[in-house]
Motif scaffolding. Structure first.
Motif, PDB file in Angstrom:
ATOM      1  N   TRP A   1      38.515 102.813 -16.278  1.00 54.12           N
ATOM      2  CA  TRP A   1      37.288 102.047 -16.484  1.00 54.12           C
ATOM      3  C   TRP A   1      36.761 101.455 -15.184  1.00 54.12           C
ATOM      4  CZ3 TRP A   1      41.687 100.672 -19.534  1.00 54.12           C
ATOM      5  CH2 TRP A   1      42.488  99.670 -18.986  1.00 54.12           C
ATOM      6  N   SER A   2      37.574 101.347 -14.129  1.00 47.58           N
ATOM      7  CA  SER A   2      37.087 100.861 -12.834  1.00 47.58           C
ATOM      8  C   SER A   2      36.754 101.993 -11.865  1.00 47.58           C
ATOM      9  CB  SER A   2      38.122  99.940 -12.179  1.00 47.58           C
ATOM     10  OG  SER A   2      38.336  98.784 -12.959  1.00 47.58           O
TER      11      SER A   2
ATOM     12  N   GLN B   1      43.112  93.640 -17.604  1.00 49.63           N
ATOM     13  CA  GLN B   1      43.356  95.035 -17.985  1.00 49.63           C
ATOM     14  C   GLN B   1      43.543  95.183 -19.491  1.00 49.63           C
ATOM     15  OE1 GLN B   1      46.252  97.218 -15.524  1.00 49.63           O
ATOM     16  NE2 GLN B   1      46.255  95.482 -14.104  1.00 49.63           N
ATOM     17  N   HIS B   2      44.242  94.203 -20.096  1.00 50.60           N
ATOM     18  CA  HIS B   2      44.500  94.275 -21.536  1.00 50.60           C
ATOM     19  C   HIS B   2      43.205  94.185 -22.327  1.00 50.60           C
ATOM     20  CE1 HIS B   2      45.903  92.925 -25.521  1.00 50.60           C
ATOM     21  NE2 HIS B   2      46.990  93.635 -25.231  1.00 50.60           N
ATOM     22  N   CYS B   3      42.314  93.282 -21.951  1.00 45.74           N
ATOM     23  CA  CYS B   3      41.031  93.161 -22.651  1.00 45.74           C
ATOM     24  C   CYS B   3      40.210  94.436 -22.513  1.00 45.74           C
ATOM     25  CB  CYS B   3      40.252  91.962 -22.106  1.00 45.74           C
ATOM     26  SG  CYS B   3      40.993  90.365 -22.466  1.00 45.74           S
ATOM     27  N   ALA B   4      40.216  95.046 -21.327  1.00 44.05           N
ATOM     28  CA  ALA B   4      39.466  96.291 -21.122  1.00 44.05           C
ATOM     29  C   ALA B   4      40.029  97.414 -21.981  1.00 44.05           C
ATOM     30  CB  ALA B   4      39.497  96.672 -19.648  1.00 44.05           C
ATOM     31  N   ALA B   5      41.370  97.468 -22.113  1.00 43.53           N
ATOM     32  CA  ALA B   5      41.974  98.513 -22.945  1.00 43.53           C
ATOM     33  C   ALA B   5      41.583  98.349 -24.413  1.00 43.53           C
ATOM     34  CB  ALA B   5      43.489  98.470 -22.792  1.00 43.53           C
TER      35      ALA B   5
ATOM     36  N   ALA C   1      46.925 103.238 -23.515  1.00 44.55           N
ATOM     37  CA  ALA C   1      46.539 102.570 -22.266  1.00 44.55           C
ATOM     38  C   ALA C   1      47.801 102.203 -21.505  1.00 44.55           C
ATOM     39  CB  ALA C   1      45.705 101.319 -22.540  1.00 44.55           C
ATOM     40  N   TYR C   2      47.754 102.400 -20.185  1.00 46.13           N
ATOM     41  CA  TYR C   2      48.886 102.037 -19.330  1.00 46.13           C
ATOM     42  C   TYR C   2      48.418 100.960 -18.359  1.00 46.13           C
ATOM     43  CZ  TYR C   2      52.687 102.320 -15.976  1.00 46.13           C
ATOM     44  OH  TYR C   2      53.729 102.013 -15.158  1.00 46.13           O
TER      45      TYR C   2
ATOM     46  N   ASP D   1      49.319  87.390 -14.022  1.00 47.78           N
ATOM     47  CA  ASP D   1      48.933  87.385 -15.428  1.00 47.78           C
ATOM     48  C   ASP D   1      47.439  87.530 -15.606  1.00 47.78           C
ATOM     49  OD1 ASP D   1      51.567  87.120 -16.065  1.00 47.78           O
ATOM     50  OD2 ASP D   1      51.493  84.955 -16.440  1.00 47.78           O
ATOM     51  N   THR D   2      46.650  87.028 -14.662  1.00 46.69           N
ATOM     52  CA  THR D   2      45.193  87.156 -14.768  1.00 46.69           C
ATOM     53  C   THR D   2      44.778  88.618 -14.718  1.00 46.69           C
ATOM     54  OG1 THR D   2      44.940  85.020 -13.669  1.00 46.69           O
ATOM     55  CG2 THR D   2      43.005  86.445 -13.762  1.00 46.69           C
ATOM     56  N   SER D   3      45.348  89.376 -13.770  1.00 49.27           N
ATOM     57  CA  SER D   3      45.050  90.810 -13.681  1.00 49.27           C
ATOM     58  C   SER D   3      45.502  91.537 -14.942  1.00 49.27           C
ATOM     59  CB  SER D   3      45.731  91.404 -12.453  1.00 49.27           C
ATOM     60  OG  SER D   3      45.631  92.807 -12.440  1.00 49.27           O
TER      61      SER D   3
END
Length: 508
Positions: free
Chosen positions: A101-102, A25-29, A7-8, A19-21
């Motif tokens: 994923w988006s 992204q980290h949780c989705a990965a 994941a990138y 940091d919120t974004s």
């Protein structure tokens, strides 16, 4: 190694609100099945093609370690149309799938998505340009209102608020005992005015900081101890602006850029700054600021006078120093003159001591000992003879100049095959790949050509030394003219442990 998903994740800046974004992204990965070590996180602009994690990702794809690449959206990969096209072509050649994923309609297995991907990459590039234009207009607006635009406040001040309510306040955090950060900044100003030079002022200030107990702000205290002379000069210049209750509208000047290059900036001197009045309390009094600026101007004039005198001695009848040709063999830093005094006999060379720049008490990043210039010159003689003999092998029998840099035949073959496929299929990805390979081949040819030119230059330098060395003897030390002739044929002298360990002849 088994192929696995990666994941990138990318955000444009290192601001805290990003940091919120990044967390989203980290949780989705992780939900997509990517292992924690295989999540590549980047805090860089998408227009920057030299992002470290981005380059590492491409190397992993070429090595065949990536089965599927996950990302949030296509603009997370980059905001340059041709770069993103080339990246998709690299993934296709390595049989690597890409999924968002988006934006699932841009996945590699989405039907008829090639044109949509090109359009999305073009829109991302245009949006990047619009963002830059909006940011520049915003900065011009807030500067006109006297709002600070810096991300970090100078020593002694803190930033408060956001947007147009952003402003400076005095940094009254207790750094050590009853001493605040603002008090420490005022102490540095007082030490500079008392000492008269930045170097002595920093030594006094550091000694004072190390005697403070107990330490409350460890991070700020450590940053103060690492204050460099250049950083101290820049901070003292700010006494003409932020520290007096002003805000600088502009401290840098944009220089004209060469074709195909990004424009560079130049830091202007404090009399050229544009100032706007802010509401924050001044750290020092205007009279004190004027004294500091007067002292800085006086030191600058002295420095220019010394540099002019040194240059006149070096280019005239004086003896040029070998310091400019030397590098430290341990840290790679430049070698500077540590001490110098005139010779006892008029017309004789001065006595000089050379040492690594990073070994000074102020920097303390290298422990290499110094070397006397006389000792270095007499050590240089046999090394020059050996180096001239080694390079002079190039002159025997008119032999061709050998070089270790050659054009990779596999690269030529790959270019021919890709060009043929591009003509046959007409795919835009293959045309982009042809352009990239042609650029790579041109760069390789330029490297080979440069290597040949360097070797030919060293051959000429060796020929010059071959005629010169048998006749100079000790004149290399005692004669300024001979010294200049030999220095012209040398590119680099490597010094380690107070000894010369290597000599490289000039390559043209």
């Amino acid at each position: 190694m088994a192929r696995r998903p990666f994941a990138y994740l990318r955000v444009s800046t290192d601001d805290a609100h990003q940091d919120t974004s990044l967390e989203r992204q980290h949780c989705a990965a992780i939900r997509c099945g990517v292992a924690e070590p295989d999540v590549l996180i980047e805090r860089e602009s998408g227009r920057n093609s030299a992002r470290p994690q981005w380059l590492r990702l491409q190397e992993l794809i070429r090595a065949g370690e990536v089965s599927t690449l996950w990302s949030d959206r296509s603009d997370r990969l980059g905001r340059d149309l041709f770069e993103v096209r080339s990246f998709y072509a690299t993934c296709a050649r390595s049989r690597t799938e890409w999924k968002f994923w988006s934006e699932p309609w841009l996945n590699s297995d989405a039907p008829e998505a090639a044109e949509i991907r090109d359009r999305a990459a073009y829109d991302a590039e245009c949006e990047s340009r619009r963002i830059g234009s909006r940011v520049r207009r915003h900065y011009e607006h807030v500067r006109s209102l006297g709002v600070p635009v810096a991300r970090r406040a100078p020593l002694g001040l803190q930033l408060e608020g956001r947007g147009e309510a952003k402003r400076y306040i005095l940094d009254n955090r207790p750094m050590a005992g009853s001493v605040t950060v603002a008090d420490a900044a005022r102490q540095l100003v007082a030490d500079y005015l008392a000492a008269g030079t930045i170097y002595t002022a920093l030594l006094r200030w550091r000694s004072w900081l190390q005697g403070l107990k107990p330490i409350h702000e460890d991070k700020v205290h450590a940053e103060c101890l690492r204050f460099s002379p250049d950083g101290c000069r820049n901070w003292l210049e700010l006494t003409a602006a932020e520290l007096q209750g002003h805000v600088t509208l502009r401290r840098r000047e944009v220089l004209p850029a060469e074709p195909g290059q990004k424009p560079k900036t130049r830091r202007t001197s404090w009399p050229e700054w544009e100032l706007a009045r802010d509401r924050h309390e001044a750290l020092i009094e205007p009279a004190t600021a004027r004294r500091v600026l007067s002292q800085l101007a006086e030191n600058s004039n002295k420095g220019r006078a010394r540099a002019t005198a040194t240059e006149a001695r070096s280019d005239g009848a004086g003896f040029p120093s070998f310091a400019r040709l030397c590098i430290c063999g341990t840290c790679g830093g430049s070698v500077v003159m540590q001490g110098s005094r005139n010779g006892a006999t008029p017309g004789r060379p001065p006595w000089r001591s050379l040492r690594c720049r990073n070994a000074s008490p102020m920097r303390s990043r290298c422990s290499e000992p110094g070397i006397g210039e006389k000792k270095m010159i007499y050590q240089l003689m046999p090394l020059l003879v050996a180096e001239a003999q080694r390079v002079s092998v190039l002159m025997i029998g008119g032999a061709s100049v050998p070089t270790t840099a050659v054009i990779d035949p596999a690269l030529v073959t790959q270019l021919e095959q890709t060009r043929a496929l591009a003509v046959t299929t007409g795919l835009p990805e293959l045309r982009s790949a042809v352009v990239a390979l042609e650029s790579k081949l041109a760069a390789s040819a330029a490297t080979v050509r440069q290597s040949v030119e360097v070797e030919q230059g060293r051959k000429a330098a060796a020929e010059q030394l071959a005629h010169l060395l048998p006749t100079i003897g000790p004149d290399l030390y005692t004669s300024a003219a001979v010294r200049r002739q030999v220095m012209a044929a040398i590119e680099r002298i490597e010094v380690r442990g107070g000894e010369i360990v290597g000599v490289t002849l000039a390559g043209g």
